[in-house]
Design an enzyme around this catalytic site. Structure first.
Site, PDB file in Angstrom:
ATOM      1  N   ARG A 187     -16.064 -24.414  53.619  1.00  0.00           N
ATOM      2  CA  ARG A 187     -17.273 -25.256  53.665  1.00  0.00           C
ATOM      3  C   ARG A 187     -16.835 -26.652  54.073  1.00  0.00           C
ATOM      4  O   ARG A 187     -16.057 -27.297  53.366  1.00  0.00           O
ATOM      5  CB  ARG A 187     -17.977 -25.271  52.308  1.00  0.00           C
ATOM      6  N   HIS A 217     -25.063 -22.023  58.608  1.00  0.00           N
ATOM      7  CA  HIS A 217     -24.874 -21.493  57.253  1.00  0.00           C
ATOM      8  C   HIS A 217     -25.118 -19.975  57.299  1.00  0.00           C
ATOM      9  O   HIS A 217     -26.101 -19.475  56.746  1.00  0.00           O
ATOM     10  CB  HIS A 217     -25.843 -22.181  56.299  1.00  0.00           C
ATOM     11  N   GLN A 263     -25.820 -17.749  54.087  1.00  0.00           N
ATOM     12  CA  GLN A 263     -27.147 -17.963  53.507  1.00  0.00           C
ATOM     13  C   GLN A 263     -28.165 -17.035  54.167  1.00  0.00           C
ATOM     14  O   GLN A 263     -28.979 -16.395  53.491  1.00  0.00           O
ATOM     15  CB  GLN A 263     -27.559 -19.427  53.718  1.00  0.00           C
ATOM     16  N   ASP A 269     -35.881 -26.315  53.488  1.00  0.00           N
ATOM     17  CA  ASP A 269     -34.584 -26.788  53.008  1.00  0.00           C
ATOM     18  C   ASP A 269     -34.712 -28.297  52.825  1.00  0.00           C
ATOM     19  O   ASP A 269     -35.701 -28.905  53.262  1.00  0.00           O
ATOM     20  CB  ASP A 269     -33.497 -26.442  54.055  1.00  0.00           C
ATOM     21  N   CYS A 307     -33.225 -22.203  50.350  1.00  0.00           N
ATOM     22  CA  CYS A 307     -31.815 -21.862  50.124  1.00  0.00           C
ATOM     23  C   CYS A 307     -31.276 -22.487  48.837  1.00  0.00           C
ATOM     24  O   CYS A 307     -30.283 -22.012  48.293  1.00  0.00           O
ATOM     25  CB  CYS A 307     -30.979 -22.281  51.320  1.00  0.00           C
ATOM     26  N   ARG A 338     -27.301 -13.751  47.607  1.00  0.00           N
ATOM     27  CA  ARG A 338     -26.076 -14.329  48.163  1.00  0.00           C
ATOM     28  C   ARG A 338     -24.866 -13.484  47.763  1.00  0.00           C
ATOM     29  O   ARG A 338     -23.965 -13.217  48.538  1.00  0.00           O
ATOM     30  CB  ARG A 338     -25.875 -15.773  47.663  1.00  0.00           C
TER      31      ARG A 338
HETATM   32  N1  NVA Z   1     -28.890 -28.065  54.642  1.00  0.00           N
HETATM   33  C1  NVA Z   1     -28.308 -28.155  53.328  1.00  0.00           C
HETATM   34  C2  NVA Z   1     -28.052 -26.783  52.790  1.00  0.00           C
HETATM   35  C3  NVA Z   1     -27.450 -26.763  51.399  1.00  0.00           C
HETATM   36  C4  NVA Z   1     -27.167 -25.374  50.934  1.00  0.00           C
HETATM   37  C5  NVA Z   1     -27.024 -28.966  53.394  1.00  0.00           C
HETATM   38  O1  NVA Z   1     -26.266 -28.802  54.360  1.00  0.00           O
HETATM   39  O2  NVA Z   1     -26.779 -29.782  52.516  1.00  0.00           O
HETATM   40  N1   CP Z   2     -27.603 -22.456  49.220  1.00  0.00           N
HETATM   41  C1   CP Z   2     -26.348 -22.881  49.014  1.00  0.00           C
HETATM   42  O1   CP Z   2     -25.464 -22.760  49.862  1.00  0.00           O
HETATM   43  O2   CP Z   2     -26.146 -23.443  47.795  1.00  0.00           O
HETATM   44  P1   CP Z   2     -24.835 -24.224  47.319  1.00  0.00           P
HETATM   45  O3   CP Z   2     -24.743 -25.494  48.108  1.00  0.00           O
HETATM   46  O4   CP Z   2     -25.054 -24.457  45.854  1.00  0.00           O
HETATM   47  O5   CP Z   2     -23.636 -23.347  47.579  1.00  0.00           O
END
Ligand code: NVA
Ligand code: CP
Length: 305
Positions: free
Chosen positions: A103, A130, A133, A224, A264, A292
């Protein structure tokens, strides 16, 4: 899913339509307890530069349930935070681990890691995509409606990582995907083009600034956060711009009577979604979050096979 053995998942488009459907079927079987593959001694590394609840825990639990082990390697506890090159980290961790989920911010970092590591590399969220997800989201939609083809998904808000992977996944699955965003926040044109090229099973893409045009008759409403991780300082200035895209009762009334709502998570109640909707009867966000784990277990078992 022998065909995914040893493979990376950096973008959802690394899968073809048949592999995507196969993974979702496998995930459904795992969830139903019809299969219990085991990978004792296999080790998953979680290399995260950003916060995570669902992805970290669901990957960990999935790996434990597969009989394997997990190393939680946040950048703050490794030399990554002191600037060790990705190419060096990748070649070293390749010798220790069996699979890695990353990540980070830049998609180029996961690509570079994959270029230097022979083990499977999974994108656990970048600024661009992502994919894990969306595996869970499609599983949730399939559970609700029995199949994916022809289902209309309306995504409201920022044309971000989640929107990008959703576009690719819906296009591959023969679904209709409509994305409504404020001017300047539409999804990346290159991803939209890529999704157009994946629509071999039918379906339609609409990119619009009109939330009502996106939502009308849709079976799935998805949203989101309006400011993703790394963009927190921009959150306040975005609020008025994004307000018309809030998933609330008014928008939900314009959707199909059978419509479900996905997010998400984490959610900002009162911003991209109201308390009434996320806690209301159309919400499937907790099933979505559970999925997930099932989807990523299917993915891990497939790349480790
Ligand atoms: N678009 C959000 C998704 C979090 C799971 C982010 O990147 O922070
Ligand atoms: N939806 C998702 O990826 O959640 P987290 O950021 O908690 O992993």
């Amino acid at each position: 899913m022998k065909s995914l053995s040893g493979r990376d998942l950096l973008s959802l488009s690394d899968l073809n339509a048949s592999e995507l459907h196969g993974l979702l079927e496998f995930a459904a079987d795992l969830k139903a307890g019809k299969s219990n593959p085991q990978f004792p001694q296999k080790i998953l590394g979680l290399l995260f530069r950003k916060a995570s609840t669902r992805t970290r825990v669901s990957f960990s639990v999935a790996m434990y349930q597969l009989g394997g082990q997990v190393l939680d390697l946040h950048s703050s506890v490794t030399q990554v935070s002191r600037g060790e090159p990705t190419s060096d980290t990748a070649r070293v961790l390749d010798r220790y681990l069996d699979v890695v989920a990353i990540r980070t911010f830049d998609q180029a970092e996961v690509q570079e890691f994959a270029d230097y590591a022979k083990i499977p590399v999974i994108n656990a969220l970048t600024d661009l995509e992502h994919p894990c997800q969306i595996l869970a989201d499609l599983l949730t939609i399939q559970e609700e409606f029995g199949s994916l083809k022809g289902i209309t998904v309306a995504y409201l808000g920022d044309g971000n990582n989640v929107a990008h992977s959703l576009l690719l996944g819906c296009a591959m699955a023969g679904m209709n995907i409509r994305i409504a965003s404020p001017a300047g926040y539409a999804p990346d044109a290159a991803i939209v083009n890529q999704a157009q090229g994946l629509m071999e099973q039918g379906g339609h893409i609409l990119i619009t600034q009109d939330p009502l045009a996106a939502v009308e008759g849709a079976e799935v409403l998805y949203t989101d956060v309006w400011a993703s991780m790394g963009q927190e300082s921009l959150a306040n200035q975005r609020l008025p711009l994004f307000q018309p895209y809030q998933v609330n009762d008014h928008l939900l009334e314009q959707a199909s009577g059978e419509a479900i709502v996905l997010h998400c998570l984490p959610a900002h109640r009162g911003e991209e979604i109201t308390e009434e909707v996320i806690e209301g009867p159309a919400s499937r966000v907790w099933d979505q979050a559970e999925n997930r784990m099932h989807a990523q277990k299917a993915l891990l078992a497939s790349v480790l096979a």
